[in-house]
Design an enzyme around this catalytic site. Structure first.
Site, PDB file in Angstrom:
ATOM      1  N   TYR A 178       0.861  -1.180   0.000  1.00 59.60           N
ATOM      2  CA  TYR A 178       0.000   0.000   0.000  1.00 59.60           C
ATOM      3  C   TYR A 178       0.900   1.234   0.000  1.00 59.60           C
ATOM      4  CZ  TYR A 178      -4.009   2.961   1.072  1.00 59.60           C
ATOM      5  OH  TYR A 178      -5.005   3.907   1.000  1.00 59.60           O
ATOM      6  N   PHE A 235      -5.377   9.134  -4.195  1.00 57.50           N
ATOM      7  CA  PHE A 235      -4.199   8.500  -4.816  1.00 57.50           C
ATOM      8  C   PHE A 235      -3.904   7.229  -4.041  1.00 57.50           C
ATOM      9  CE2 PHE A 235       0.132   7.155  -4.520  1.00 57.50           C
ATOM     10  CZ  PHE A 235       0.629   7.236  -5.813  1.00 57.50           C
ATOM     11  N   GLU A 236      -3.748   6.134  -4.753  1.00 57.91           N
ATOM     12  CA  GLU A 236      -3.275   4.905  -4.113  1.00 57.91           C
ATOM     13  C   GLU A 236      -2.600   4.074  -5.191  1.00 57.91           C
ATOM     14  OE1 GLU A 236      -7.015   3.045  -2.895  1.00 57.91           O
ATOM     15  OE2 GLU A 236      -6.570   3.457  -0.799  1.00 57.91           O
ATOM     16  N   ILE A 237      -1.471   3.485  -4.854  1.00 62.05           N
ATOM     17  CA  ILE A 237      -0.955   2.353  -5.614  1.00 62.05           C
ATOM     18  C   ILE A 237      -0.927   1.218  -4.606  1.00 62.05           C
ATOM     19  CG2 ILE A 237       0.971   1.370  -6.915  1.00 62.05           C
ATOM     20  CD1 ILE A 237       1.779   4.213  -7.711  1.00 62.05           C
ATOM     21  N   HIS A 272      -9.185   2.309   4.507  1.00 60.70           N
ATOM     22  CA  HIS A 272      -7.971   1.701   3.938  1.00 60.70           C
ATOM     23  C   HIS A 272      -6.759   1.938   4.833  1.00 60.70           C
ATOM     24  CE1 HIS A 272      -9.429   1.681  -0.555  1.00 60.70           C
ATOM     25  NE2 HIS A 272     -10.179   0.945   0.235  1.00 60.70           N
TER      26      HIS A 272
END
Ligand code: GDP
Ligand code: MN
Length: 348
Positions: A178, A235-237, A272
Protein backbone atom coordinates in the site's frame (compact mmCIF):
# COMPACT_ATOMS: atom_id res chain seq x y z
CA UNK A 1 16.91 17.35 -27.91
CA UNK A 2 16.39 18.79 -31.32
CA UNK A 3 15.68 15.46 -33.00
CA UNK A 4 12.01 16.07 -32.46
CA UNK A 5 12.18 19.10 -34.70
CA UNK A 6 13.83 17.14 -37.49
CA UNK A 7 11.18 14.42 -37.28
CA UNK A 8 8.28 16.80 -37.08
CA UNK A 9 5.43 15.65 -39.21
CA UNK A 10 6.78 12.12 -39.54
CA UNK A 11 5.32 9.33 -37.47
CA UNK A 12 7.80 7.25 -35.45
CA UNK A 13 7.00 4.27 -37.64
CA UNK A 14 7.69 6.16 -40.88
CA UNK A 15 10.88 7.67 -39.51
CA UNK A 16 12.09 4.27 -38.33
CA UNK A 17 12.32 5.40 -34.68
CA UNK A 18 11.18 2.99 -31.98
CA UNK A 19 8.06 4.01 -30.03
CA UNK A 20 8.80 6.08 -26.94
CA UNK A 21 8.04 3.30 -24.48
CA UNK A 22 10.32 1.76 -21.92
CA UNK A 23 11.23 -1.79 -22.96
CA UNK A 24 10.99 -4.77 -20.66
CA UNK A 25 8.33 -6.82 -18.94
CA UNK A 26 5.22 -5.29 -17.38
CA UNK A 27 3.55 -5.95 -14.06
CA UNK A 28 0.06 -7.36 -13.84
CA UNK A 29 -1.33 -3.92 -13.08
CA UNK A 30 -3.98 -1.41 -14.03
CA UNK A 31 -5.15 2.08 -13.38
CA UNK A 32 -8.63 2.19 -11.90
CA UNK A 33 -11.10 5.05 -11.92
CA UNK A 34 -14.56 5.22 -10.42
CA UNK A 35 -16.50 7.92 -12.24
CA UNK A 36 -19.81 9.19 -13.52
CA UNK A 37 -20.41 10.09 -17.14
CA UNK A 38 -20.54 13.72 -16.09
CA UNK A 39 -16.94 13.43 -14.82
CA UNK A 40 -15.63 12.88 -18.35
CA UNK A 41 -13.79 16.19 -18.83
CA UNK A 42 -12.35 16.17 -15.33
CA UNK A 43 -11.09 12.61 -15.70
CA UNK A 44 -9.76 13.52 -19.15
CA UNK A 45 -7.45 16.07 -17.50
CA UNK A 46 -6.23 13.49 -15.00
CA UNK A 47 -5.60 10.87 -17.68
CA UNK A 48 -3.67 13.31 -19.84
CA UNK A 49 -1.32 14.08 -16.95
CA UNK A 50 -0.89 10.47 -15.87
CA UNK A 51 -0.13 9.49 -19.45
CA UNK A 52 2.32 12.38 -20.03
CA UNK A 53 4.18 11.90 -16.77
CA UNK A 54 4.18 8.11 -16.57
CA UNK A 55 2.02 5.83 -18.60
CA UNK A 56 3.01 6.77 -22.15
CA UNK A 57 6.28 4.97 -21.31
CA UNK A 58 4.57 1.89 -19.81
CA UNK A 59 1.12 1.59 -21.44
CA UNK A 60 -0.69 0.02 -18.51
CA UNK A 61 -4.41 -0.77 -18.81
CA UNK A 62 -7.14 1.42 -17.39
CA UNK A 63 -10.34 0.13 -15.80
CA UNK A 64 -13.30 2.49 -15.43
CA UNK A 65 -16.11 1.64 -13.04
CA UNK A 66 -19.52 3.26 -12.70
CA UNK A 67 -22.81 2.55 -10.94
CA UNK A 68 -24.53 3.48 -14.22
CA UNK A 69 -23.72 2.45 -17.79
CA UNK A 70 -20.86 4.49 -19.33
CA UNK A 71 -22.00 6.46 -22.35
CA UNK A 72 -20.28 6.64 -25.74
CA UNK A 73 -18.71 10.03 -25.14
CA UNK A 74 -17.09 8.86 -21.93
CA UNK A 75 -15.72 5.76 -23.62
CA UNK A 76 -14.53 7.57 -26.75
CA UNK A 77 -12.75 10.38 -24.91
CA UNK A 78 -11.07 8.20 -22.31
CA UNK A 79 -9.95 5.47 -24.68
CA UNK A 80 -8.47 8.07 -27.03
CA UNK A 81 -6.38 9.52 -24.20
CA UNK A 82 -5.00 6.28 -22.77
CA UNK A 83 -2.05 4.35 -24.16
CA UNK A 84 -3.05 0.96 -22.72
CA UNK A 85 -6.25 -1.04 -23.07
CA UNK A 86 -9.39 0.42 -21.54
CA UNK A 87 -12.17 -1.56 -19.88
CA UNK A 88 -15.54 -0.25 -18.76
CA UNK A 89 -17.48 -1.94 -15.98
CA UNK A 90 -20.86 -1.50 -14.44
CA UNK A 91 -21.05 -1.95 -10.69
CA UNK A 92 -23.51 -4.65 -9.61
CA UNK A 93 -26.50 -3.27 -7.73
CA UNK A 94 -25.70 -5.28 -4.58
CA UNK A 95 -22.43 -3.37 -4.23
CA UNK A 96 -24.08 0.04 -4.51
CA UNK A 97 -27.13 -0.12 -2.24
CA UNK A 98 -28.14 -0.33 1.41
CA UNK A 99 -27.36 -3.74 2.90
CA UNK A 100 -30.42 -5.36 4.46
CA UNK A 101 -29.28 -4.78 8.08
CA UNK A 102 -29.26 -1.01 7.63
CA UNK A 103 -32.21 0.91 9.06
CA UNK A 104 -32.85 3.35 6.22
CA UNK A 105 -35.01 5.66 8.36
CA UNK A 106 -32.18 6.02 10.83
CA UNK A 107 -29.78 6.67 7.94
CA UNK A 108 -32.10 9.34 6.51
CA UNK A 109 -32.29 11.09 9.87
CA UNK A 110 -28.49 11.16 10.03
CA UNK A 111 -28.31 12.77 6.60
CA UNK A 112 -30.71 15.50 7.72
CA UNK A 113 -28.69 16.19 10.85
CA UNK A 114 -25.46 16.32 8.88
CA UNK A 115 -27.02 18.66 6.35
CA UNK A 116 -27.92 21.07 9.12
CA UNK A 117 -24.41 20.84 10.54
CA UNK A 118 -23.11 21.55 7.00
CA UNK A 119 -20.85 18.51 7.03
CA UNK A 120 -19.36 18.05 3.58
CA UNK A 121 -21.31 15.39 1.62
CA UNK A 122 -23.23 14.82 4.89
CA UNK A 123 -26.59 14.69 3.14
CA UNK A 124 -25.45 12.58 0.20
CA UNK A 125 -26.53 8.98 -0.33
CA UNK A 126 -24.39 8.45 -3.43
CA UNK A 127 -21.24 9.68 -1.68
CA UNK A 128 -21.83 7.05 1.00
CA UNK A 129 -22.27 4.29 -1.59
CA UNK A 130 -19.07 5.53 -3.23
CA UNK A 131 -17.09 5.39 0.03
CA UNK A 132 -18.42 1.93 0.84
CA UNK A 133 -17.69 0.72 -2.69
CA UNK A 134 -14.10 1.98 -2.58
CA UNK A 135 -13.70 0.46 0.88
CA UNK A 136 -15.01 -2.98 0.17
CA UNK A 137 -15.80 -3.79 -3.43
CA UNK A 138 -13.81 -2.20 -6.26
CA UNK A 139 -11.05 -4.81 -6.00
CA UNK A 140 -13.64 -7.58 -6.39
CA UNK A 141 -15.19 -6.23 -9.57
CA UNK A 142 -14.90 -8.91 -12.29
CA UNK A 143 -12.71 -6.58 -14.41
CA UNK A 144 -10.28 -6.17 -11.51
CA UNK A 145 -9.87 -9.88 -10.84
CA UNK A 146 -7.35 -10.18 -13.68
CA UNK A 147 -4.89 -7.84 -11.97
CA UNK A 148 -2.58 -7.90 -8.98
CA UNK A 149 -1.77 -4.19 -8.72
CA UNK A 150 -3.84 -1.01 -9.01
CA UNK A 151 -3.27 2.70 -9.19
CA UNK A 152 -6.33 4.77 -8.33
CA UNK A 153 -6.93 7.96 -10.30
CA UNK A 154 -9.69 10.48 -9.65
CA UNK A 155 -11.01 13.33 -11.78
CA UNK A 156 -9.16 16.66 -11.71
CA UNK A 157 -5.91 15.47 -10.19
CA UNK A 158 -2.49 16.61 -11.34
CA UNK A 159 0.92 14.98 -11.58
CA UNK A 160 3.74 17.50 -11.48
CA UNK A 161 6.91 15.52 -12.14
CA UNK A 162 8.08 12.86 -14.57
CA UNK A 163 8.00 9.36 -13.15
CA UNK A 164 10.75 7.53 -14.98
CA UNK A 165 10.49 4.12 -13.39
CA UNK A 166 7.75 1.53 -13.07
CA UNK A 167 6.01 2.36 -9.79
CA UNK A 168 4.18 -0.98 -9.80
CA UNK A 169 7.44 -2.88 -10.16
CA UNK A 170 8.92 -0.77 -7.38
CA UNK A 171 6.09 -1.89 -5.11
CA UNK A 172 6.60 -5.55 -5.98
CA UNK A 173 10.41 -5.49 -5.83
CA UNK A 174 10.37 -3.80 -2.43
CA UNK A 175 7.63 -5.86 -0.81
CA UNK A 176 5.16 -2.96 -0.62
CA UNK A 177 1.40 -3.50 -0.46
CA UNK A 178 0.00 0.00 0.00
CA UNK A 179 1.25 3.51 -0.69
CA UNK A 180 0.38 7.18 -0.34
CA UNK A 181 1.52 10.69 -1.24
CA UNK A 182 -0.57 12.82 1.13
CA UNK A 183 -1.75 12.18 4.67
CA UNK A 184 -3.90 14.27 6.97
CA UNK A 185 -6.39 14.33 9.84
CA UNK A 186 -9.93 13.14 9.09
CA UNK A 187 -12.91 15.36 9.75
CA UNK A 188 -14.05 13.84 13.06
CA UNK A 189 -17.79 14.40 12.55
CA UNK A 190 -17.74 11.86 9.73
CA UNK A 191 -16.29 9.00 11.81
CA UNK A 192 -17.24 9.39 15.51
CA UNK A 193 -17.58 5.63 16.14
CA UNK A 194 -15.19 4.25 13.51
CA UNK A 195 -12.48 3.54 16.05
CA UNK A 196 -14.94 1.71 18.35
CA UNK A 197 -15.72 -0.55 15.42
CA UNK A 198 -12.00 -1.03 14.75
CA UNK A 199 -11.42 -1.94 18.39
CA UNK A 200 -14.22 -4.50 18.16
CA UNK A 201 -12.50 -5.97 15.11
CA UNK A 202 -9.11 -6.13 16.84
CA UNK A 203 -10.63 -7.88 19.81
CA UNK A 204 -12.44 -10.42 17.68
CA UNK A 205 -9.53 -11.00 15.26
CA UNK A 206 -6.21 -10.55 17.04
CA UNK A 207 -4.64 -12.96 14.53
CA UNK A 208 -5.14 -10.38 11.76
CA UNK A 209 -3.08 -7.67 13.44
CA UNK A 210 0.51 -7.38 12.19
CA UNK A 211 3.22 -7.51 14.82
CA UNK A 212 5.24 -4.61 13.50
CA UNK A 213 2.27 -2.43 12.57
CA UNK A 214 1.75 1.34 12.26
CA UNK A 215 -0.49 1.80 15.30
CA UNK A 216 1.69 4.78 16.26
CA UNK A 217 0.59 6.51 13.06
CA UNK A 218 -3.08 6.05 13.99
CA UNK A 219 -3.13 6.45 17.73
CA UNK A 220 -1.24 8.48 20.33
CA UNK A 221 -2.26 6.28 23.23
CA UNK A 222 -1.43 2.78 22.11
CA UNK A 223 -4.75 2.19 20.38
CA UNK A 224 -7.24 3.51 22.92
CA UNK A 225 -8.27 6.46 20.73
CA UNK A 226 -7.86 7.35 17.06
CA UNK A 227 -5.84 10.46 16.26
CA UNK A 228 -7.67 10.72 12.87
CA UNK A 229 -4.51 10.38 10.76
CA UNK A 230 -5.05 8.70 7.44
CA UNK A 231 -3.50 8.33 4.00
CA UNK A 232 -5.46 10.22 1.38
CA UNK A 233 -6.98 7.51 -0.79
CA UNK A 234 -7.78 9.52 -3.92
CA UNK A 235 -4.20 8.50 -4.82
CA UNK A 236 -3.27 4.91 -4.11
CA UNK A 237 -0.96 2.35 -5.61
CA UNK A 238 -1.60 -0.94 -3.94
CA UNK A 239 -1.83 -4.69 -4.04
CA UNK A 240 -5.25 -6.08 -4.96
CA UNK A 241 -4.52 -9.49 -3.51
CA UNK A 242 -4.06 -7.89 -0.12
CA UNK A 243 -7.47 -6.22 -0.39
CA UNK A 244 -8.95 -9.53 -1.50
CA UNK A 245 -7.29 -11.41 1.39
CA UNK A 246 -9.32 -12.81 4.29
CA UNK A 247 -7.96 -10.35 6.87
CA UNK A 248 -9.00 -7.35 4.79
CA UNK A 249 -12.40 -8.84 3.89
CA UNK A 250 -13.04 -9.68 7.56
CA UNK A 251 -12.11 -6.11 8.46
CA UNK A 252 -14.43 -4.59 5.88
CA UNK A 253 -17.31 -6.91 6.81
CA UNK A 254 -16.91 -6.07 10.48
CA UNK A 255 -17.06 -2.32 9.79
CA UNK A 256 -19.89 -2.73 7.29
CA UNK A 257 -22.02 -4.61 9.85
CA UNK A 258 -21.58 -1.77 12.34
CA UNK A 259 -23.27 0.50 9.80
CA UNK A 260 -21.09 3.60 9.94
CA UNK A 261 -20.95 3.96 6.16
CA UNK A 262 -24.62 4.98 6.45
CA UNK A 263 -25.20 6.01 10.09
CA UNK A 264 -22.15 8.24 9.91
CA UNK A 265 -20.16 9.01 6.77
CA UNK A 266 -17.11 6.81 6.98
CA UNK A 267 -14.66 7.51 4.17
CA UNK A 268 -12.66 4.89 2.32
CA UNK A 269 -9.49 6.80 3.20
CA UNK A 270 -9.58 6.12 6.95
CA UNK A 271 -10.86 2.60 6.28
CA UNK A 272 -7.97 1.70 3.94
CA UNK A 273 -5.48 3.51 6.15
CA UNK A 274 -6.49 1.80 9.35
CA UNK A 275 -6.49 -1.56 7.59
CA UNK A 276 -3.00 -0.96 6.18
CA UNK A 277 -1.78 0.53 9.45
CA UNK A 278 -2.88 -2.42 11.56
CA UNK A 279 -2.78 -5.43 9.26
CA UNK A 280 0.38 -4.77 7.26
CA UNK A 281 3.87 -4.71 8.74
CA UNK A 282 4.95 -1.08 8.58
CA UNK A 283 7.62 -1.80 5.96
CA UNK A 284 4.85 -2.71 3.50
CA UNK A 285 3.49 0.84 3.37
CA UNK A 286 5.33 3.22 1.07
CA UNK A 287 5.45 7.00 0.86
CA UNK A 288 6.04 8.07 -2.75
CA UNK A 289 7.94 11.30 -2.16
CA UNK A 290 8.78 11.33 -5.86
CA UNK A 291 5.17 11.28 -7.13
CA UNK A 292 4.17 14.93 -7.18
CA UNK A 293 0.42 15.21 -6.90
CA UNK A 294 -2.52 17.52 -6.46
CA UNK A 295 -6.12 16.81 -5.51
CA UNK A 296 -8.10 19.79 -4.35
CA UNK A 297 -7.10 21.34 -1.95
CA UNK A 298 -3.72 19.72 -1.19
CA UNK A 299 -0.41 19.44 -3.03
CA UNK A 300 2.43 17.04 -2.57
CA UNK A 301 5.45 18.69 -4.19
CA UNK A 302 8.60 16.65 -3.58
CA UNK A 303 11.05 18.11 -1.13
CA UNK A 304 14.47 18.47 -2.77
CA UNK A 305 15.26 21.00 -5.48
CA UNK A 306 17.59 18.80 -7.52
CA UNK A 307 14.94 16.10 -7.77
CA UNK A 308 12.36 18.61 -8.98
CA UNK A 309 14.70 19.98 -11.63
CA UNK A 310 15.79 16.56 -12.82
CA UNK A 311 12.18 15.41 -13.18
CA UNK A 312 10.81 18.53 -14.85
CA UNK A 313 8.45 19.24 -11.97
CA UNK A 314 6.04 22.14 -12.35
CA UNK A 315 4.73 22.38 -8.78
CA UNK A 316 5.57 25.27 -6.47
CA UNK A 317 7.46 23.84 -3.47
CA UNK A 318 5.74 26.44 -1.30
CA UNK A 319 2.48 24.58 -1.89
CA UNK A 320 3.86 21.35 -0.44
CA UNK A 321 1.59 20.13 2.34
CA UNK A 322 3.84 17.42 3.82
CA UNK A 323 5.48 19.36 6.62
CA UNK A 324 2.52 21.54 7.53
CA UNK A 325 0.67 21.09 10.79
CA UNK A 326 -2.40 19.41 9.35
CA UNK A 327 -0.37 16.72 7.57
CA UNK A 328 0.41 13.40 9.25
CA UNK A 329 3.44 12.68 7.07
CA UNK A 330 6.01 13.85 9.64
CA UNK A 331 4.45 11.36 12.04
CA UNK A 332 4.86 8.63 9.42
CA UNK A 333 8.54 9.54 9.06
CA UNK A 334 9.09 9.39 12.82
CA UNK A 335 7.30 6.08 13.22
CA UNK A 336 9.47 4.54 10.51
CA UNK A 337 12.69 6.09 11.76
CA UNK A 338 13.10 7.98 8.47
CA UNK A 339 15.22 11.10 8.03
CA UNK A 340 13.17 13.99 6.71
CA UNK A 341 14.43 14.96 3.26
CA UNK A 342 16.98 17.71 2.86
CA UNK A 343 15.18 21.04 2.60
CA UNK A 344 12.02 20.08 4.49
CA UNK A 345 12.49 22.93 6.96
CA UNK A 346 13.31 25.75 4.57
CA UNK A 347 11.72 25.05 1.20
CA UNK A 348 8.17 25.86 2.23
P1 GDP B 1 -13.96 13.82 -3.02
O1 GDP B 1 -12.61 13.63 -3.67
O2 GDP B 1 -14.03 13.17 -1.68
O3 GDP B 1 -14.43 15.23 -3.02
O4 GDP B 1 -15.04 12.99 -3.89
P2 GDP B 1 -15.19 12.85 -5.47
O5 GDP B 1 -16.39 13.62 -5.92
O6 GDP B 1 -13.90 13.12 -6.17
O7 GDP B 1 -15.54 11.31 -5.61
C1 GDP B 1 -14.56 10.31 -5.40
C2 GDP B 1 -14.49 9.38 -6.60
O8 GDP B 1 -15.71 8.69 -6.75
C3 GDP B 1 -14.27 10.11 -7.91
O9 GDP B 1 -13.49 9.25 -8.74
C4 GDP B 1 -15.67 10.28 -8.47
O10 GDP B 1 -15.65 10.34 -9.87
C5 GDP B 1 -16.35 9.02 -7.96
N1 GDP B 1 -17.77 9.19 -7.64
C6 GDP B 1 -18.32 9.95 -6.66
N2 GDP B 1 -19.65 9.82 -6.62
C7 GDP B 1 -19.98 8.93 -7.61
C8 GDP B 1 -21.22 8.37 -8.07
O11 GDP B 1 -22.30 8.64 -7.56
N3 GDP B 1 -21.14 7.48 -9.11
C9 GDP B 1 -19.94 7.15 -9.69
N4 GDP B 1 -19.96 6.30 -10.70
N5 GDP B 1 -18.77 7.65 -9.27
C10 GDP B 1 -18.78 8.52 -8.25
MN1 MN C 1 -11.95 13.60 -5.60
Amino acid sequence: KGDAAIDMGTSPVMSGLPPATIPGPRMNATFVTLARNSDVWEIARSIRQVEDRFNRKFNYDWVFLNDAEFDDTFKKVTSALTSGNTKYGKIPKEHWSFPEWIDTDKAAKVREDMKEKKIIYGDSISYRHMCRYESGFFFRHPLMLDYEWYWRVEPSVELFCDIDYDAFKFMADNGKKYSFVLSLYEYVETIPTLWDSVKGFIKANPQHIAKDNSMKFLSDDGGNTYNHCHFWSNFEIGNLNWLRSQPYIDFFNHLDKDGGFFYERWGDAPVHSIAAGLMLPKEEIHFFNDIAYYHVPFTHCPTGEQYRLDHKCHCNPKDNFDWQGYSCTARYYELNGMQKPEGYDHEA
